[in-house]
Design a protein around this motif. Sequence first.
Motif, short mmCIF file in Angstrom:
data_model
loop_
_atom_site.label_atom_id
_atom_site.label_comp_id
_atom_site.label_asym_id
_atom_site.label_seq_id
_atom_site.Cartn_x
_atom_site.Cartn_y
_atom_site.Cartn_z
N GLN A 103 -2.39 -0.41 -25.65
CA GLN A 103 -3.21 -1.56 -25.98
C GLN A 103 -4.14 -1.25 -27.14
OE1 GLN A 103 -2.89 -4.52 -24.69
NE2 GLN A 103 -4.59 -5.48 -25.78
N ARG A 104 -4.70 -0.03 -27.12
CA ARG A 104 -5.58 0.37 -28.22
C ARG A 104 -4.80 0.43 -29.53
NH1 ARG A 104 -7.01 4.84 -26.26
NH2 ARG A 104 -8.87 4.13 -25.16
N GLU A 105 -3.57 0.97 -29.46
CA GLU A 105 -2.76 1.04 -30.67
C GLU A 105 -2.40 -0.36 -31.17
OE1 GLU A 105 0.58 3.44 -29.73
OE2 GLU A 105 -0.55 5.34 -29.71
N ARG A 106 -2.04 -1.25 -30.22
CA ARG A 106 -1.72 -2.63 -30.63
C ARG A 106 -2.94 -3.32 -31.25
NH1 ARG A 106 1.38 -2.71 -25.75
NH2 ARG A 106 -0.37 -3.64 -24.63
N GLU A 107 -4.10 -3.12 -30.62
CA GLU A 107 -5.31 -3.71 -31.18
C GLU A 107 -5.62 -3.17 -32.56
OE1 GLU A 107 -8.36 -3.02 -28.36
OE2 GLU A 107 -7.65 -4.51 -26.91
N LEU A 108 -5.43 -1.82 -32.71
CA LEU A 108 -5.67 -1.23 -34.02
C LEU A 108 -4.69 -1.78 -35.05
CD1 LEU A 108 -7.13 0.80 -35.82
CD2 LEU A 108 -5.53 2.57 -35.02
N GLU A 109 -3.41 -1.90 -34.63
CA GLU A 109 -2.41 -2.44 -35.55
C GLU A 109 -2.72 -3.87 -35.92
OE1 GLU A 109 2.44 -3.24 -35.68
OE2 GLU A 109 1.50 -2.31 -33.93
N LEU A 110 -3.09 -4.68 -34.91
CA LEU A 110 -3.45 -6.06 -35.21
C LEU A 110 -4.67 -6.15 -36.10
CD1 LEU A 110 -2.87 -7.71 -31.70
CD2 LEU A 110 -1.45 -7.94 -33.74
N ARG A 111 -5.65 -5.27 -35.85
CA ARG A 111 -6.85 -5.27 -36.68
C ARG A 111 -6.51 -4.91 -38.13
NH1 ARG A 111 -9.41 -1.63 -34.20
NH2 ARG A 111 -10.26 -3.00 -32.59
N VAL A 126 4.99 -8.92 -52.96
CA VAL A 126 5.60 -10.23 -52.78
C VAL A 126 6.65 -10.18 -51.68
CG1 VAL A 126 7.09 -11.95 -53.90
CG2 VAL A 126 5.14 -10.98 -55.14
N VAL A 127 7.44 -9.10 -51.63
CA VAL A 127 8.45 -8.93 -50.57
C VAL A 127 7.77 -8.89 -49.21
CG1 VAL A 127 10.23 -7.40 -49.65
CG2 VAL A 127 10.02 -7.72 -52.13
N HIS A 128 6.73 -8.11 -49.11
CA HIS A 128 6.03 -7.94 -47.83
C HIS A 128 5.43 -9.26 -47.37
CE1 HIS A 128 2.79 -6.57 -45.08
NE2 HIS A 128 3.67 -5.61 -44.77
N ALA A 129 4.85 -10.01 -48.29
CA ALA A 129 4.23 -11.29 -47.92
C ALA A 129 5.29 -12.28 -47.46
CB ALA A 129 3.45 -11.85 -49.11
N ALA A 130 6.44 -12.33 -48.17
CA ALA A 130 7.50 -13.26 -47.79
C ALA A 130 8.06 -12.93 -46.40
CB ALA A 130 8.61 -13.23 -48.84
N ARG A 170 -3.56 -5.23 -39.52
CA ARG A 170 -2.77 -6.32 -40.10
C ARG A 170 -3.67 -7.49 -40.49
NH1 ARG A 170 2.36 -7.60 -36.42
NH2 ARG A 170 2.62 -9.14 -38.10
N LEU A 171 -4.67 -7.76 -39.64
CA LEU A 171 -5.60 -8.84 -39.97
C LEU A 171 -6.39 -8.51 -41.23
CD1 LEU A 171 -6.98 -11.50 -39.28
CD2 LEU A 171 -8.55 -10.23 -37.78
N GLN A 172 -6.85 -7.26 -41.30
CA GLN A 172 -7.58 -6.85 -42.49
C GLN A 172 -6.70 -6.93 -43.73
OE1 GLN A 172 -9.03 -2.94 -41.60
NE2 GLN A 172 -10.65 -3.67 -40.21
#
Length: 497
Positions: free
Chosen positions: A252-260, A453-457, A262-264
């Motif tokens: 859960q901590r890893e998922r939260e860190l990954e989501l954080r 651009v690839v990553h965003a698409a 990714r959000l950043q």
Amino acid sequence: MRPPALLQRYTLRTALLLFVLIPFVLLMGVGGYYSLQQLEQQVEKRMQEDIELIARAIRLPLSHALERGRIGGIEQALASAFHIDRVYGVYVYDENGKQIAASGTRDAQVPSDRAAEIASTGGLQSEYDEAGGQQIFSYFLPLTDSGGRISGLLQVTRRGSDFQTYVNEVRMEVLMGLGITALVLTLIVFFGHYGAIGRYLRSMENSMARIGAGESELRVPEEGPAELSTLSHGINKMLDRIHASQQQIEQQRERELELRLRLQQSEKLAAIGRLASGVAHELGTPLSTIDGNAQRLLRRDDLHERQRQAIEQMRGEVQRMEKIIHQLMDFGRRNPLQQRPVRAATLVHSVRDQCQRDIESGAVDIELLGDNPGPQVAVDSMRIEQALGNLLRNAIQAASSRVRVQWTSTDETVVFTVEDDGPGIDSEHMSRLFEPFYTTKPVGEGTGLGLAVVHAAVNDHNGRIEVDTSPDLGGARFCIYLNEYIGSENAAEHEVV
């Protein structure tokens, strides 16, 4: 009230000694003491009965000899009684208490008046008395003639120390038996505790110490008696649940860190996209004006060759800046996706046609692998073709001679793979590869926006992109994962034959 400090950490073995063995030994001691008292009384009674039996055995011969006045017969009977080890002294008195005969020590005889008094009663009597500095037990038995009249008195004596010595021997044997029994029981508790419980508790203690030291995968051996085995099983289940909870918390901590992160990253990319769109919009019109004026200048006939070359160079730089502007606009675009079902082969062949000029200029062999028409994906074709085109152009630039584009479908996921036989990507660049404006190309050859651009698409399509080394070609390998479309084909879809 708290227990004494000594009892706060007592062991199970100590508990067995304190609450089982010691009370048992004390109870056994009390019972032994009571039994010993009874035994001493029985021993003393038995020894008195022995004296009585001896007295009764010689009573009849003595009565006959006394009635007939045969002193020799009396002495003979007394001598036979004295030869018995348990007899200390034998005395015969007449009816007036006068001593007629004696055998053994003389110290134990009674005075005449006392003997006459005892004889006159006609009953049995025994008593303890002091004689010669020691305690004497005397047994008196009246002697009668043939008519039943009392004719005398028989006194049989024995040392009181004989009684005490025998009783002491019995007492010592009993005490030694109790002591040996207590010692054996203590040894049984010590060694029995270790064999039945102690070694398993020690194993549990060692295992728990190792687990506490960091060996989280270790478990307590489930061995020993049923109670200890059940306890070990319960501890192991608790450890498993703790371990599972820790793993869940860590995940859960890893998922939260990954989501954080990714959000950043998304917020960062969004900010950069807005900036890029604004910059591109502001630069587009001036550059178009410059390019238009340059074209008009080139139409003049009075230009020198050096002037014409300078204007052509200026137009080339303008075109390069316009390309960068287009990339900035592509990166900053956040328009709603126009998704529709399309075949994977259709996308790849369209991208190959768009990059045909790059393919011809690079002299690279392009290998396409996949089913035709292949699986379907619901995508915005322009965005995904742009992403695949950027990857293909990068591969053509990096490849020595071969580029492979492949599409497959596994577990309702369509995977597009672009790989080359170039030098690959250093691990130090992997973490920043998709950052905007980050490039490994020389200055003037790359803007650092192609992979962004690839990553965003891909992210906009809820997919993911991974990069590693191609196991076959040895260069870089990019994999785009998109959800497979399950449903009827769109009538507007163009399949590649």
